[in-house]
Design a protein around this motif. Structure first.
Motif, PDB file in Angstrom:
ATOM      1  N   LYS A  55      43.612  50.711  35.764  1.00 49.03           N
ATOM      2  CA  LYS A  55      42.656  50.627  36.874  1.00 49.03           C
ATOM      3  C   LYS A  55      41.940  49.281  36.876  1.00 49.03           C
ATOM      4  N   TYR A  56      41.587  48.818  35.683  1.00 52.60           N
ATOM      5  CA  TYR A  56      40.964  47.492  35.583  1.00 52.60           C
ATOM      6  C   TYR A  56      41.937  46.409  36.048  1.00 52.60           C
ATOM      7  N   ASN A  57      43.194  46.514  35.612  1.00 50.85           N
ATOM      8  CA  ASN A  57      44.201  45.522  35.997  1.00 50.85           C
ATOM      9  C   ASN A  57      44.459  45.535  37.494  1.00 50.85           C
ATOM     10  N   LEU A  58      44.486  46.731  38.081  1.00 50.14           N
ATOM     11  CA  LEU A  58      44.671  46.841  39.532  1.00 50.14           C
ATOM     12  C   LEU A  58      43.536  46.142  40.276  1.00 50.14           C
ATOM     13  N   LEU A  59      42.313  46.366  39.828  1.00 53.09           N
ATOM     14  CA  LEU A  59      41.163  45.698  40.449  1.00 53.09           C
ATOM     15  C   LEU A  59      41.312  44.185  40.366  1.00 53.09           C
ATOM     16  N   THR A  60      41.768  43.697  39.217  1.00 48.00           N
ATOM     17  CA  THR A  60      41.940  42.257  39.020  1.00 48.00           C
ATOM     18  C   THR A  60      42.990  41.689  39.965  1.00 48.00           C
ATOM     19  N   ILE A  61      44.113  42.396  40.083  1.00 42.79           N
ATOM     20  CA  ILE A  61      45.188  41.938  40.966  1.00 42.79           C
ATOM     21  C   ILE A  61      44.747  41.951  42.423  1.00 42.79           C
ATOM     22  N   TYR A  62      44.081  43.027  42.840  1.00 43.89           N
ATOM     23  CA  TYR A  62      43.576  43.100  44.218  1.00 43.89           C
ATOM     24  C   TYR A  62      42.634  41.931  44.511  1.00 43.89           C
TER      25      TYR A  62
END
Length: 292
Positions: free
Chosen positions: A232-239
């Motif tokens: 979830k943290y990585n997804l936020l970063t990519i977005y």
């Protein structure tokens, strides 16, 4: 508790003003009714403050200065009444301090990795031989930092320095491609999503190629049945890197509703809204931090 104290100070301020106007002729004599009444009122205030608010300390100015002492106490309590409201400037200042401290930590850690020798300084003022020797033995745990340094070396005047930097960048990229193929053959979504994320955030990719792998990561991450907190943290970063603020906001709201927050994600959200100058949301982040 603060509200009660402010209310108590306000009431005694009014009473002290009434005493002043009623006995003001005795202001210059400490034996007058004015000072006797003022001292008595101050002692009652101290007693009630201890009885109802449990505070053993008191502001000496209340006892010494009529009216002014209560006004100073009122202002002091009002200015430090920060649990219920906090200005945008204060939030902004606190976050800037946090970011500056984090940047200092990154610089210190990078210096340790490089044996206390600044990589950028070597590339800026070192001789061609020093630069080449540095690039040959250059190792750090921070891949993005390493790629940034190597990309800077590509702009050097010495052709051999450029060659060494380009060769090293190519090795890193080839290693990513090799690992990606291996993970794709094994159909290991966890390992594949991790390597895609590392590839996207390495600093190697730009433009459409970067967007291609970012979408690859998003597809794989979303295909998982249960996303862990790291996903979830990585997804936020990519977005955020893609400037897909709609998707980023949607995921943030989902995490808030489900109370699926840890310290790292809250820090990300804080930086995210800081970058967007959304100070109202920054105030909300302060509330979430207390529950994490």
């Amino acid at each position: 508790m603060k509200i009660k104290k402010i209310f108590l100070i306000f009431i005694f301020l009014i009473l002290d003003i009434l005493i002043f106007f009623y006995f003001k002729n005795g202001l210059l004599s400490f034996r007058s009714y004015f000072w006797i009444s003022h001292f008595s009122l101050a002692l009652i205030f101290i007693y009630l403050n201890r009885l109802f608010l449990g505070e053993n300390q008191f502001d000496i100015f209340i006892l010494i200065f009529p009216i002014v002492g209560y006004v100073m106490a009122l202002i002091n309590n009002f200015l430090f009444f920060r649990e219920y409201f906090k200005s945008d400037i204060e939030i902004n200042e606190n976050l800037e301090k946090y970011i500056l401290n984090e940047e200092k930590e990154i610089i210190v850690n990078s210096s340790i990795d490089l044996n206390l020798i600044g990589a950028y300084d070597i590339l800026a003022v070192g001789t061609p031989t020093e630069k080449k020797n540095f690039l040959i033995g250059f190792e750090t745990q921070n891949l993005k930092f390493k790629v940034d340094v190597l990309k800077k070396a590509l702009w050097d005047e010495d052709i051999e320095v450029i060659h060494y930097a380009a060769t090293e960048i190519n090795k890193i990229d080839e290693n990513f491609q090799k690992v990606i193929k291996e993970k794709e053959m094994l159909k290991d979504s966890n390992e594949l999503s991790k390597i895609y994320y590392d590839y996207c955030t390495s600093g190697l990719l730009l433009g459409e190629i970067l967007e291609f792998y970012q979408n690859k990561y998003i597809d794989i991450a979303k295909s998982k049945e249960n996303l862990d907190i790291i996903d979830k943290y990585n997804l936020l970063t990519i977005y955020k890197d893609m400037k897909d603020y709609k998707a980023c906001n949607r995921l943030i709201q989902e995490l808030i509703e489900k109370k699926d927050l840890d310290e790292k994600i809250v820090e990300f959200i804080e930086k995210y809204y800081y970058d967007l100058n959304d100070y109202e949301m920054l105030k909300e982040v302060k509330k979430w931090q207390k529950s994490v």
